[in-house]
Write a protein that holds these residues in place. Sequence first.
Motif, mmCIF file in Angstrom:
data_model
loop_
_atom_site.group_PDB
_atom_site.id
_atom_site.type_symbol
_atom_site.label_atom_id
_atom_site.label_comp_id
_atom_site.label_asym_id
_atom_site.label_seq_id
_atom_site.Cartn_x
_atom_site.Cartn_y
_atom_site.Cartn_z
ATOM 1 N N ALA A 132 0.795 -1.243 0.065
ATOM 2 C CA ALA A 132 0.018 0.109 0.068
ATOM 3 C C ALA A 132 0.799 1.379 -0.037
ATOM 4 N N ARG A 133 2.025 1.159 0.545
ATOM 5 C CA ARG A 133 2.957 2.454 0.632
ATOM 6 C C ARG A 133 3.858 2.774 -0.702
ATOM 7 N N THR A 134 3.768 1.681 -1.576
ATOM 8 C CA THR A 134 4.341 1.552 -2.680
ATOM 9 C C THR A 134 3.989 2.833 -3.787
ATOM 10 N N ALA A 135 4.963 3.411 -4.408
ATOM 11 C CA ALA A 135 4.631 4.586 -4.865
ATOM 12 C C ALA A 135 3.726 4.250 -6.222
ATOM 13 N N PRO A 136 2.684 5.093 -6.381
ATOM 14 C CA PRO A 136 1.854 4.697 -7.643
ATOM 15 C C PRO A 136 2.583 4.627 -8.857
ATOM 16 N N ARG A 137 3.654 5.269 -9.134
ATOM 17 C CA ARG A 137 4.542 5.280 -10.253
ATOM 18 C C ARG A 137 5.149 3.944 -10.482
ATOM 19 N N VAL A 138 5.494 3.169 -9.319
ATOM 20 C CA VAL A 138 6.099 2.112 -9.365
ATOM 21 C C VAL A 138 4.772 0.839 -9.607
ATOM 22 N N ARG A 139 3.792 1.082 -9.081
ATOM 23 C CA ARG A 139 2.808 0.050 -9.443
ATOM 24 C C ARG A 139 2.292 -0.004 -10.990
ATOM 25 N N SER A 140 2.408 1.488 -11.503
ATOM 26 C CA SER A 140 2.072 1.710 -12.776
ATOM 27 C C SER A 140 3.055 1.006 -13.801
ATOM 28 N N GLU A 141 4.160 1.030 -13.579
ATOM 29 C CA GLU A 141 5.431 0.610 -14.154
ATOM 30 C C GLU A 141 5.231 -0.944 -14.249
ATOM 31 N N ILE A 142 5.108 -1.307 -13.288
ATOM 32 C CA ILE A 142 4.898 -3.009 -13.155
ATOM 33 C C ILE A 142 3.685 -3.352 -13.978
ATOM 34 N N LEU A 143 2.423 -2.896 -13.943
ATOM 35 C CA LEU A 143 1.462 -2.979 -14.739
ATOM 36 C C LEU A 143 1.734 -3.069 -16.452
ATOM 37 N N ARG A 144 2.432 -1.765 -16.580
ATOM 38 C CA ARG A 144 2.753 -1.651 -18.178
ATOM 39 C C ARG A 144 4.041 -2.634 -18.642
ATOM 40 N N ARG A 145 4.944 -3.291 -17.845
ATOM 41 C CA ARG A 145 5.771 -4.104 -18.268
ATOM 42 C C ARG A 145 4.901 -5.362 -18.510
ATOM 43 N N ALA A 146 4.055 -5.585 -17.460
ATOM 44 C CA ALA A 146 3.113 -6.857 -17.753
ATOM 45 C C ALA A 146 2.279 -6.869 -18.910
ATOM 46 N N TYR A 147 1.775 -5.633 -19.308
ATOM 47 C CA TYR A 147 1.063 -5.451 -20.703
ATOM 48 C C TYR A 147 2.064 -5.620 -21.862
ATOM 49 N N GLU A 148 3.182 -5.233 -21.643
ATOM 50 C CA GLU A 148 4.224 -5.530 -22.822
ATOM 51 C C GLU A 148 4.532 -6.943 -23.042
ATOM 52 N N ILE A 149 4.429 -7.632 -21.892
ATOM 53 C CA ILE A 149 5.029 -9.178 -21.972
ATOM 54 C C ILE A 149 3.793 -9.871 -22.289
ATOM 55 N N ILE A 150 2.659 -9.453 -22.095
ATOM 56 C CA ILE A 150 1.572 -10.304 -22.506
ATOM 57 C C ILE A 150 1.436 -10.034 -24.135
ATOM 58 N N ILE A 151 1.496 -8.707 -24.495
ATOM 59 C CA ILE A 151 1.358 -8.654 -25.961
ATOM 60 C C ILE A 151 2.634 -9.476 -26.849
ATOM 61 N N GLU A 152 3.850 -9.593 -26.200
ATOM 62 C CA GLU A 152 4.802 -10.132 -26.969
ATOM 63 C C GLU A 152 4.562 -11.666 -26.818
ATOM 64 N N ARG A 153 3.739 -12.165 -26.079
ATOM 65 C CA ARG A 153 3.562 -13.472 -25.899
ATOM 66 C C ARG A 153 2.248 -13.921 -26.524
ATOM 67 N N THR A 154 1.603 -13.325 -26.980
ATOM 68 C CA THR A 154 0.166 -13.575 -27.812
ATOM 69 C C THR A 154 -0.113 -14.848 -28.038
ATOM 70 N N ASP A 155 0.851 -15.234 -28.997
ATOM 71 C CA ASP A 155 0.453 -16.615 -29.624
ATOM 72 C C ASP A 155 0.490 -17.580 -28.761
ATOM 73 N N GLU A 156 1.543 -17.714 -27.814
ATOM 74 C CA GLU A 156 1.621 -18.599 -26.626
ATOM 75 C C GLU A 156 0.483 -18.507 -25.939
ATOM 76 N N LEU A 157 -0.023 -17.530 -25.475
ATOM 77 C CA LEU A 157 -1.191 -17.343 -24.574
ATOM 78 C C LEU A 157 -2.409 -17.668 -25.184
ATOM 79 N N ALA A 158 -2.599 -17.477 -26.464
ATOM 80 C CA ALA A 158 -3.667 -17.768 -27.135
ATOM 81 C C ALA A 158 -3.834 -19.446 -27.403
ATOM 82 N N HIS A 159 -2.816 -19.774 -27.587
ATOM 83 C CA HIS A 159 -2.677 -21.313 -27.647
ATOM 84 C C HIS A 159 -3.051 -22.013 -26.661
ATOM 85 N N LEU A 160 -2.522 -21.413 -25.365
ATOM 86 C CA LEU A 160 -2.910 -22.140 -24.054
ATOM 87 C C LEU A 160 -4.159 -21.874 -23.904
ATOM 88 N N MET A 161 -4.674 -20.755 -24.169
ATOM 89 C CA MET A 161 -6.446 -20.533 -23.925
ATOM 90 C C MET A 161 -7.334 -21.458 -24.740
#
Length: 479
Positions: free
Chosen positions: A60-89
């Motif tokens: 809860a004390r973590t800076a909002p910008r830090v939380r934001s950047e974690i989500l942004r990195r996760a977004y980018e990883i998901i996009i990079e792995r679109t085909d892998e995740l789609a096959h899994l789904m």
Amino acid sequence: MTDTPTQLFIGGSWVAAADGATMPVDDPATGEIIAHVADAGAKDARLAEDAAAEAQEEWARTAPRVRSEILRRAYEIIIERTDELAHLMTSEMGKPLAEARGEVAYAAEFFRWFSEEAVRIDGGGGVLPDGRNRMLLSRRPVGPCLLITPWNFPLAMGTRKIGPAIAAGCTMILKPAPQTPLSSLALAAILKEAGLPDGVLNVVTTSRAGEVCEPLLRGGRIRKLSFTGSTQVGRLLLAQCADKVVRSSMELGGNAPFIVFEDADLGKAVDGAMLAKMRNMGEACTAANRFFVHRSVAEEFGRQLAERMGGLVVGPGTRDGVDVGPLIDATGRAKVEELVADAVERGARVLVGGRTPAGPGCFYPPTVLTDVDPGSRLMDTEIFGPVAAILTFDDENEVVSRANDTPWGLVGYVFTEGLDRALRVSERLEVGMVGLNTGLVSNPAAPFGGVKQSGLGREGGRVGIDEFLEYQYLAVPVR
């Protein structure tokens, strides 16, 4: 993803269930087991609760910008792995690969959206009416959350809940549906890679939902429940939340009306019907359930819709050219079969489909029924399958009354070229969302949710993060 984890994710580590139990994950296109994953029990739930509670204060004390950047990195990883995740789904729930890729993009967008919202959490302040005191308002995370997701959109329903929880500074326990745990486990691995601290997200896969969830809701440390699923289960969870007054948001069942007026552009209406009915094989809470078509255009609308539905290719989602994959399991298919049989017994005509194919897998053909009796069971039951049931109407007041004659109120669809009618009917529909001359309403930037027994609260949009935040008012006397 060949390296998709199959264990529980607790406190940042992959662990087996305490009693060693596992559960199978089936491919609904073949019936074959594709994996065994850990099957959590009550002890595992307590460990996940401990991890979330211990991590909450620091997170809860973590800076909002830090939380934001974690989500942004996760977004980018998901996009990079679109085909892998789609096959899994596709392998665990059956939707065609093209549609699975679309869900990956949709799922990733929730992380991008809430990465931007994380840095916009604000409060307020001002002079109170007496002129002698000041008011300071701050917003803070509600606390550890229990997130329960369904099987029909296994990746997107996870990101739609996890995204705002991370952005708000909440820790969480995610319990995915037992039919589709692999997408959630893959998502946990991605978030760990993106830098999410240990204990912030814990994933508990289980076939023993009651043994896992009820103690969490009654234990006093979980402060928020976010659930997507059936209205029946939602009522049960609300009762369990009552003991400790756990804050709850729920996206429950739907019974969407699809209304086509005599002045509608039939090309648009049929296109919209294909989207509203056939997304995810009809296994969506937003799926059009009851098609009300003005008597003057009903025959032509039915003909065109049956032609489009009949042209869809049914088969395993991994096969090229397939438009419609299997339903989730034999129980889901049997429900669709029974609803269609009941409608036909009451006089409905089958324009296309209506017969279960032979062979392995849980397939059911796209089906259009006309002359449907209003007393048919599929009129007041969420079909969750590729069946369009057409009824006729003559009058605007009549159709609005029939559309609203249901305990549910998630979404409605209206097709008309008249602006006055479009606004008038949309405002009269007892639903949380309206698709006006479109069959697609879901968007991460828009608030998603319903009224009546379709749920509580909203997900997505600018208000989606509100479900995970509390206000604190600070009174400051000024002398």
